[in-house]
Design an enzyme around this catalytic site. Structure first.
Site, PDB file in Angstrom:
ATOM      1  N   ASP B  87     -24.833  -1.158  74.084  1.00 37.56           N
ATOM      2  CA  ASP B  87     -23.411  -1.453  74.062  1.00 37.56           C
ATOM      3  C   ASP B  87     -23.233  -2.788  73.329  1.00 37.56           C
ATOM      4  O   ASP B  87     -24.172  -3.571  73.194  1.00 37.56           O
ATOM      5  CB  ASP B  87     -22.868  -1.508  75.493  1.00 37.56           C
ATOM      6  CG  ASP B  87     -21.343  -1.446  75.527  1.00 37.56           C
ATOM      7  OD1 ASP B  87     -20.727  -1.342  74.444  1.00 37.56           O
ATOM      8  OD2 ASP B  87     -20.777  -1.513  76.626  1.00 37.56           O
ATOM      9  N   ASP B 122     -15.641  -2.242  69.629  1.00 40.90           N
ATOM     10  CA  ASP B 122     -14.309  -1.684  69.831  1.00 40.90           C
ATOM     11  C   ASP B 122     -13.548  -2.506  70.872  1.00 40.90           C
ATOM     12  O   ASP B 122     -14.145  -3.248  71.644  1.00 40.90           O
ATOM     13  CB  ASP B 122     -14.421  -0.223  70.296  1.00 40.90           C
ATOM     14  CG  ASP B 122     -15.258  -0.091  71.547  1.00 40.90           C
ATOM     15  OD1 ASP B 122     -16.496  -0.262  71.454  1.00 40.90           O
ATOM     16  OD2 ASP B 122     -14.700   0.139  72.638  1.00 40.90           O
ATOM     17  N   ALA B 188     -12.938   2.754  77.964  1.00 38.33           N
ATOM     18  CA  ALA B 188     -11.949   2.147  78.877  1.00 38.33           C
ATOM     19  C   ALA B 188     -11.482   3.107  79.965  1.00 38.33           C
ATOM     20  O   ALA B 188     -10.308   3.137  80.331  1.00 38.33           O
ATOM     21  CB  ALA B 188     -10.764   1.585  78.087  1.00 38.33           C
ATOM     22  N   CYS B 271     -28.666  14.170 103.140  1.00 43.30           N
ATOM     23  CA  CYS B 271     -29.386  14.313 101.868  1.00 43.30           C
ATOM     24  C   CYS B 271     -30.810  14.739 102.144  1.00 43.30           C
ATOM     25  O   CYS B 271     -31.372  14.404 103.190  1.00 43.30           O
ATOM     26  CB  CYS B 271     -29.377  12.949 101.175  1.00 43.30           C
ATOM     27  SG  CYS B 271     -30.373  12.899  99.684  1.00 43.30           S
ATOM     28  N   CYS B 273     -33.308  14.161  99.716  1.00 44.58           N
ATOM     29  CA  CYS B 273     -34.139  13.549  98.673  1.00 44.58           C
ATOM     30  C   CYS B 273     -35.395  12.937  99.294  1.00 44.58           C
ATOM     31  O   CYS B 273     -35.460  12.724 100.500  1.00 44.58           O
ATOM     32  CB  CYS B 273     -33.341  12.533  97.868  1.00 44.58           C
ATOM     33  SG  CYS B 273     -33.280  10.880  98.573  1.00 44.58           S
ATOM     34  N   CYS B 276     -34.748   9.873 101.611  1.00 45.25           N
ATOM     35  CA  CYS B 276     -33.924  10.137 102.802  1.00 45.25           C
ATOM     36  C   CYS B 276     -34.636  11.027 103.816  1.00 45.25           C
ATOM     37  O   CYS B 276     -34.448  10.883 105.016  1.00 45.25           O
ATOM     38  CB  CYS B 276     -32.609  10.793 102.406  1.00 45.25           C
ATOM     39  SG  CYS B 276     -31.514   9.650 101.548  1.00 45.25           S
TER      40      CYS B 276
END
Lengths: 567, 567
Positions: B87, B122, B188, B271, B273, B276
Site C-alpha cells: 500500500d 490515491d 475507502a 469453533c 479450529c 479452540c
C-alpha cells in the site's frame, strides 16, 4: 440428578449427575460398538472431552463379550470411567422384528454389568405403521415400563413410543411420567431423520416436551447430525447419540452443520477443525481405506462437538433462536418444519426468557414465529403513550425504545417520566404505573437514565444492557405494596427463609409456589408463606421448572431483607 | 494474469499470477506490520498456506527499515517468497489528512524494493464528505493514476475512489479501466465496515463491478471479517486484506462468521479450529497477555481461512447464494443490505450460471431476490403445456418438473414427448420445439428418460443431475440447422479452429464473439467465422467474460467436428 444452568427457548445448559459422574448437557453420546471401534472410548474422553457414551447391551449379551462384560463390568470392558448408557436391543427389534431376549433378562443383564443408565425393552413403531399397530406396540411398551420398575437398579431410560401419532405420544409421556425414570428418550425417530422428514419430527418432539415431566432430561434417540442439533436443542432435547460420525465416515461422508457432503464432491474442506486445516480432499481420497475412515471420523467428531459448543455459547448469550434460524436455511424441509413452532407458541412462551444478554436479531420472516413476538404484543398493550413503528413488533411505545427486545437506534422525544413509567408497566404490569411517581433520576456516563431515587433512597437501576429495571430491596418493598398477593411473588419454603433474607440464592427445591405468569430472567419478589418480603432477585427458570426441579438455583437473589436493616 | 476456474453469482474461484507466483482467489492477504508481527509471514505461509500478503510501503519509507528494504528488497525484508502487495500511504492520508511523500516518490520506492503489486497514492474520501470534496479528491486521484502509468513497473493497483457517490465511483471505474492496471481495489470502504453500514457498501461494490473491466480482479480494500466474506465474494470481490486478525486479538476480540465476540462473553469457544478445540475461554483469559494475543490471532486466522474454504467449496458446488443467505442472518444490517441485489438484478443475471451441481435451495423470502428467479420466469414462458404451482417460481410447466431449478418430488402425468420438447424449448428457445420430433427414447436405471436417438443416432442425453440436455455432435448439428446465425453460437478464432475440431477446450483469448444471451454452464455451438460448426460444449463464463479474459478456458468442448467423421 438434573439441574439447569442456563436457558434459551426450550434449550438449556444442564448438569446431569449419574453415579457421582457428571455430564454437561446438551451432550452427544458417541455410540460405541463394543466389538470394534475406530476411536476408542478413552480417545474420545481425552481428545474430545466426552463425558458420556452409549453402547448396546443387547449386542454384548448376544456375543462372546458377554462373559467378559459380566466379569469386568461395562466400564472395564470399554475402558471408560465416564457415564455409560446402554440400549436394550429395541433398535434391533425395530430392524429385525424379533429378538431372543425378554425385557426382564435384558434389564437384569444391564444391572449386572453396571450400566449407569439402562434401557428397558421398549417396542419402536415405524412411522408408516397404522394407528392400531402403534397403539398395540405402545400398550406393550408401557407394560414393560411398569415391569421395569421392579427390576431396575439406578438410572433408567423411559423411552417414549407411539409412532407417528401425537395422541399416542402424549399418552406415552403421561404414563411414563408417573413412573420412576430418570431420562426420557424419544424413540423411533431415526426413520424420520433418514428421510429428512423434519416436520413430523418437530411435532413429536414438542408433543413429548409438553407432556413429559419438565425436570427430566430428554434424549432424542438416534439423532446426532450437526445439521439438526441446534434446532433439537431449542426444542428442549438435552441428550443425543450418534453412530453417524463413524458410519458416515465409512461411507466417505463428511458431516457439516449445513448438511452431509461426499468426500468426492469436495474440492476443499469447508471446515477449520484440526484435521481439515492441515489437509485437503484430494490427499485424503488417496489415503489407505483405514486412514481415510480415521480422518473422516475425526473430522465428524470435531465438527459435531464444535457445533455443540456453538449451541451452548448461544444459550449462554441468549441467541439460540438466531443460531437455529441460520441453521434451518440449510435444508428446505428443516425450514418448512420451523413453522410447527407456531402451533406450540403458547407452550414455548412459558419457557422463553423475558430478557437476554444479546438483543433480538431479526433473521427473516421466520423470526416472527418466535413465541417472544406474541408475548411482547400483549405486554406492551398496557403501556400508554405515543407509539413508533417497529419492523418486527409493530406499534411499540416510544418509552420502550431502549428496552429489550425493541431496542432501536432511532431517537424519539419522550420525557424521562414517561420512560420510567413505561418500562415499569411493561415489566411489572399496569399497577406499577405509580411505582416511580415522585422520584429523582440520575444519569450514566452516556447521558441515559441510570438510577431512580425517592427521598434519597435508591429504588432501582435501569440496566443499560436491556433497558429494564433492577430493584433494590426498597424498590421491591414499594412494588410488593403495590401488587396484590401472588403477583410477581415466589413463595419460599420455611427452611430457606433465613438464607434468602441474607441474600442467598433460592434453590428450586425450596420453591413452594410462584406466580405462573412469571418468565425466566424476570425480576421477582421472594416472600414467605405469609407474604412477608424476604428478598428480591432474578427468576432463572420457568414457573413449572421452578416448581418441579429438585436441583439447582431457581432465583438468583440480589438483595435479602436483612440488607435493609444493615447500617 | 487472471483467469476464472469456477463461478457462482459474481463470485469466482480464480487464479492470479504475478511475477510467476500464483495465488488462488478469493484470497485474503494478511496485513503485515513491517516493524513487528505476532505471526511472521513465514509462519503464515507454513501454517495457513498464505500465498499473498500485503504491507505498507509508506510505513517502511518513513521508518528506519527503509535502507534495509532498499538493500534486501521487500521479500528479503519480510522473509516471504510469495506475492507481496504494498500500500502507498493512502490510508495514512485518510487518517491524518496529509503525508510527506509524493505519488512519484512512493511509486518509485515500491519499484525499488521489488513490490509484486504496488499502489499509487490515491486519495480516499470519507463517506460523510460532500459531493464537491469527493469529486475534487477523485480528480486528483485520477491525475495520479495517469501519472503512475509512466512510473509503474510490474503490476499495480488502480484504486477506485469517489466516496459515497455512485456516479463518482462509476466515473472512477470507467477512467481507471482505460488505464493499465492489473487489480482494482475498491477504496475507502473501511468506515462503512466499522459502522456496519452494509447497504451503501453493497451499492458501491456492485456499481464498481458494473463499470470495471470484467477481466481484472477486484480487491475490497480493508475488508477481511469472516462475517462479510461470503457476501463480498458473491458480489464479485476476489481479494481481501485484513489486519483484523491481529488488531482484534489485541483487543480480546474473537472473530466468527456470525460476528465478533468478546473473549469475556464466551463460556466456550464456538469453533472447532485447532487452538479452540483444545482449550476454553476461562483458561485463555488467564494466559499472559502475549500468549493470549497469540491464541486469539491464531483462532482469528483459522476461522477466516476456514470461511474462505467454505466459500470456495460453495462456488464449486453452486451453493454460494445459499451460503450467503445463511450468513446475512447474522447481522440485521447485512440482511437489510441484501435487498440491494434486486436493484442490480439485470446485471447479476448475466453472470449467473444456467445450471449448477446442486439444486436450488429456498432459504426464505430473500431467495426470491436471486437473479435466477427472474430469468427462469422469462425462459419458461416459451414452454407450452400444463403448469404446476412451484412455491418459489410460480406456475412452472410440468414438463420441467425434473429440471434445474424447478426440481420437485411431486409426480405429474406428462408424456415423454412433452418432457423432451419442454426441456429443449427451455434450454434452446422456441425454435428448438421440433429438435427432437421423431426420436426414440431410452431410459436410465431409475426409469427416467436418459437418451434421445433419431434413426439410431444418439442426439442428446438428459443429464440426471439437472434434467437438461447434453448434445452430441449430431444433436448439435440439428440444433445448428434450426437456429438462426448467432443464436447459441461461440465464434472461434482461426488459430483455435483445428483444436476445437479435435474436441479440445476453447480458451477465452480465442473467442471472437458470442451470443450475448448465453449464460455460464449453457450448452453452446462452437463455430468458425463462417458459421461452420466445429464442436459442441459447455460455456464456462458469462459472454462478457468470455470476450474479455485473456487467460483460461471459455468453453469446455465436449465433442469436436472431427469426432463425427471418426469411424
Amino acid at each position: 440428578m438434573f439441574e439447569i444452568r442456563a436457558k434459551d427457548g426450550l434449550g438449556r445448559i444442564g448438569r446431569l449427575e449419574v453415579n457421582k459422574k457428571v455430564v454437561e448437557t446438551p451432550a452427544l453420546m458417541p455410540v460405541i460398538n463394543p466389538k470394534k471401534n475406530v476411536i476408542s472410548p478413552r480417545e474420545l474422553q481425552e481428545n474430545f472431552k466426552v463425558q458420556m457414551i452409549i453402547t448396546n447391551a443387547f449386542i454384548i449379551h448376544e456375543s462372546t463379550l458377554k462373559e467378559k462384560a459380566l466379569e469386568k463390568g461395562i466400564h472395564g470392558l470399554l475402558e471408560f470411567d465416564g457415564i455409560i448408557e446402554t440400549d436394550s436391543g429395541s433398535f434391533q427389534l425395530m430392524t429385525y422384528g424379533n429378538i431372543n431376549v425378554t425385557n426382564r433378562e435384558i434389564i437384569t443383564f444391564q444391572n449386572d454389568i453396571g450400566s449407569d443408565v439402562s434401557t428397558f425393552l421398549d417396542i419402536p413403531t415405524l412411522p408408516e405403521a397404522p394407528y392400531e399397530e402403534a397403539e398395540k406396540d405402545l400398550i406393550k411398551t408401557l407394560k414393560r415400563a411398569e415391569e421395569a420398575q421392579t427390576i431396575k437398579k439406578g438410572a433408567m431410560n423411559g423411552t417414549v413410543q407411539g409412532g407417528n401419532f401425537l395422541p399416542l405420544r402424549k399418552k406415552a409421556c403421561k404414563a411414563l411420567g408417573t413412573l420412576d425414570f430418570e431420562i426420557h428418550p424419544i424413540g423411533a425417530v431415526v426413520p424420520f431423520l433418514l428421510k429428512y422428514q423434519f416436520t413430523p419430527l418437530v411435532d413429536i418432539i414438542l408433543t413429548c416436551k409438553k407432556f413429559l415431566p419438565v425436570e427430566r432430561p430428554v434424549h432424542l434417540f438416534g439423532a446426532g447430525h450437526p445439521l439438526l442439533l441446534a434446532f433439537a436443542v431449542l426444542l428442549g432435547c438435552d441428550l443425543f447419540d450418534s453412530a453417524a460420525y463413524v458410519l458416515y465416515a465409512q461411507g466417505n461422508r463428511y458431516l457439516t452443520p449445513f448438511g452431509t457432503k461426499n468426500l468426492e464432491d469436495l474440492i476443499m474442506f469447508p471446515c477449520e477443525c484440526p484435521v481439515c486445516t492441515g489437509s485437503d480432499p484430494e490427499s485424503v481420497s488417496h489415503l489407505p481405506p483405514e486412514e481415510k475412515v480415521q480422518f473422516l471420523t475425526n473430522h465428524n467428531l470435531y465438527v459435531t462437538f464444535g457445533e455443540l459448543r456453538k449451541i451452548k455459547q448461544a444459550i449462554h448469550e441468549g441467541s439460540l433462536w438466531e443460531l437455529v434460524e441460520s441453521r434451518i436455511r440449510n435444508h428446505p424441509n428443516l425450514l418448512e418444519s420451523y413453522k410447527i413452532i407456531k402451533k406450540y407458541s403458547p407452550f414455548l412462551e412459558k419457557f422463553e426468557p423475558f430478557t437476554k444478554r444479546t438483543g433480538f436479531f431479526y433473521t427473516g420472516a421466520e423470526s416472527r414465529y418466535r413465541p417472544l413476538c406474541k408475548r411482547v404484543r400483549t405486554r406492551m398493550a398496557s403501556v400508554r403513550g405515543e407509539r413508533f413503528h417497529h419492523p418486527v413488533f409493530g406499534e411499540v411505545p416510544v418509552s420502550l425504545s431502549q428496552t429489550y427486545p425493541f431496542h432501536t437506534d432511532e431517537v424519539f422525544s419522550v420525557t424521562e417520566a414517561d420512560i420510567i413509567k413505561g418500562v415499569a408497566v411493561y415489566q411489572f404490569g399496569p399497577r406499577a404505573e405509580c411505582l416511580f411517581e415522585k422520584v429523582e433520576i440520575t444519569y450514566g456516563k452516556t447521558g441515559k437514565i441510570r438510577h431512580v431515587h425517592e427521598n434519597g433512597v435508591l429504588l432501582a437501576t435501569l440496566r443499560p444492557m436491556d433497558g429494564l429495571f433492577v430493584l433494590t430491596m426498597e424498590g421491591a418493598q414499594k412494588l410488593h405494596a403495590l401488587l396484590p398477593f401472588c403477583d410477581r411473588r415466589v413463595i419460599t419454603d420455611e427452611e430457606a427463609v433465613p438464607f434468602v433474607k441474607e441474600g442467598k440464592d433460592l434453590f428450586a427445591k425450596f420453591v413452594v409456589d410462584l406466580d405462573v405468569t412469571l418468565r425466566p430472567n424476570e425480576e421477582v419478589l421472594l416472600i414467605d408463606r405469609n407474604d412477608v418480603l424476604l428478598g428480591v432477585g432474578k427468576l432463572l427458570l420457568s414457573p413449572e421448572e421452578a416448581k418441579s426441579f429438585k436441583k439447582g438455583v431457581a432465583v438468583q437473589c440480589r438483595r435479602g431483607a436483612h440488607a435493609v436493616s444493615d447500617p
